[in-house]
Motif scaffolding. Sequence first.
Motif, short mmCIF file in Angstrom:
data_model
loop_
_atom_site.label_atom_id
_atom_site.label_comp_id
_atom_site.label_asym_id
_atom_site.label_seq_id
_atom_site.Cartn_x
_atom_site.Cartn_y
_atom_site.Cartn_z
N THR A 89 13.96 7.21 32.35
CA THR A 89 12.69 6.53 32.53
C THR A 89 11.57 7.39 31.95
O THR A 89 11.72 8.60 31.80
CB THR A 89 12.39 6.25 34.02
N ASN A 90 10.49 6.73 31.60
CA ASN A 90 9.26 7.39 31.14
C ASN A 90 8.12 6.80 31.94
O ASN A 90 8.20 5.67 32.43
CB ASN A 90 9.00 7.10 29.66
N SER A 91 7.03 7.55 32.02
CA SER A 91 5.82 7.03 32.65
C SER A 91 4.95 6.38 31.57
O SER A 91 5.17 6.57 30.37
CB SER A 91 5.04 8.16 33.33
N ASP A 94 3.68 9.06 29.45
CA ASP A 94 4.65 9.51 28.46
C ASP A 94 4.61 8.63 27.21
O ASP A 94 4.67 9.13 26.08
CB ASP A 94 6.07 9.50 29.02
N ILE A 95 4.55 7.33 27.43
CA ILE A 95 4.51 6.39 26.30
C ILE A 95 3.21 6.58 25.52
O ILE A 95 3.21 6.61 24.29
CB ILE A 95 4.67 4.93 26.77
N ALA A 96 2.09 6.72 26.23
CA ALA A 96 0.80 6.94 25.57
C ALA A 96 0.88 8.18 24.68
O ALA A 96 0.42 8.17 23.53
CB ALA A 96 -0.31 7.07 26.60
N GLU A 97 1.46 9.26 25.20
CA GLU A 97 1.62 10.49 24.42
C GLU A 97 2.51 10.25 23.21
O GLU A 97 2.23 10.74 22.12
CB GLU A 97 2.18 11.60 25.29
N SER A 98 3.57 9.47 23.38
CA SER A 98 4.52 9.25 22.29
C SER A 98 3.92 8.47 21.13
O SER A 98 4.38 8.58 20.00
CB SER A 98 5.79 8.55 22.80
N ILE A 99 2.87 7.68 21.42
CA ILE A 99 2.23 6.92 20.34
C ILE A 99 0.96 7.61 19.85
O ILE A 99 0.21 7.05 19.06
CB ILE A 99 1.94 5.46 20.74
N GLY A 100 0.73 8.83 20.35
CA GLY A 100 -0.40 9.61 19.87
C GLY A 100 -1.74 9.26 20.46
O GLY A 100 -2.79 9.52 19.86
N ASN A 101 -1.75 8.64 21.65
CA ASN A 101 -3.01 8.26 22.28
C ASN A 101 -2.92 8.58 23.77
O ASN A 101 -2.73 7.69 24.60
CB ASN A 101 -3.29 6.78 22.04
N ALA A 129 3.46 7.23 37.13
CA ALA A 129 3.45 8.69 37.01
C ALA A 129 3.98 9.35 38.27
O ALA A 129 4.55 10.45 38.22
CB ALA A 129 2.04 9.18 36.70
N ASN A 130 3.86 8.67 39.41
CA ASN A 130 4.35 9.21 40.68
C ASN A 130 5.83 8.92 40.91
O ASN A 130 6.37 9.21 41.97
CB ASN A 130 3.52 8.65 41.84
N GLY A 131 6.49 8.31 39.90
CA GLY A 131 7.92 8.02 40.01
C GLY A 131 8.24 6.70 40.66
O GLY A 131 9.40 6.32 40.79
N LYS A 132 7.22 5.95 41.06
CA LYS A 132 7.44 4.66 41.73
C LYS A 132 7.61 3.54 40.71
O LYS A 132 7.06 3.58 39.62
CB LYS A 132 6.28 4.35 42.66
#
Length: 157
Positions: A89-91, A94-101, A129-132
């Motif tokens: 899983t990603n938060s 994490d996805i925002a970081e992976s697309i450069g934003n 982000a809290n794993g929920k």
Amino acid sequence: MNNTFYYETIIGKIGIAENGKAITHMYIAERIPEDIHMSETKLLKKANQQLQEYLIGKRKTFDIPLAPRGTEFQQKVWNSLQKIQYGKTNSYKDIAESIGNIKAARAVGMANNKNPIIIFIPCHRVIGANGKLVGYAGGLDVKEKLLEIEKQNESYV
């Protein structure tokens, strides 16, 4: 012409739609669109076969053509979702970081919500982000079931 066909699965009735070349949508039974052409094609049969294999833990990746329609930002998010490994899983961050934003976590959530091809584009692998578990077009019970299938079968196949 766009074709759609509905299949029974262990998570309920699922509609899969295609445009003659690629899968364009997946629908949970309650969200049946009004203007669909019901016809089972070779591509829809293949998509269903792969979906059924995934749902019983015999498939970790899909190799059918996908053609989701969305904005450039949505496309980036959906492409990133397809890179999340089976059983992981990603938060949204994490996805925002992976697309450069890095500041786009909330926008990533909105793009995730607009994903027209759930499961094949694995938005169920995105958690808070809290794993929920948070939001899922098919319902949190379906999201939980999909993640459980992956967890149980992560080391197989």
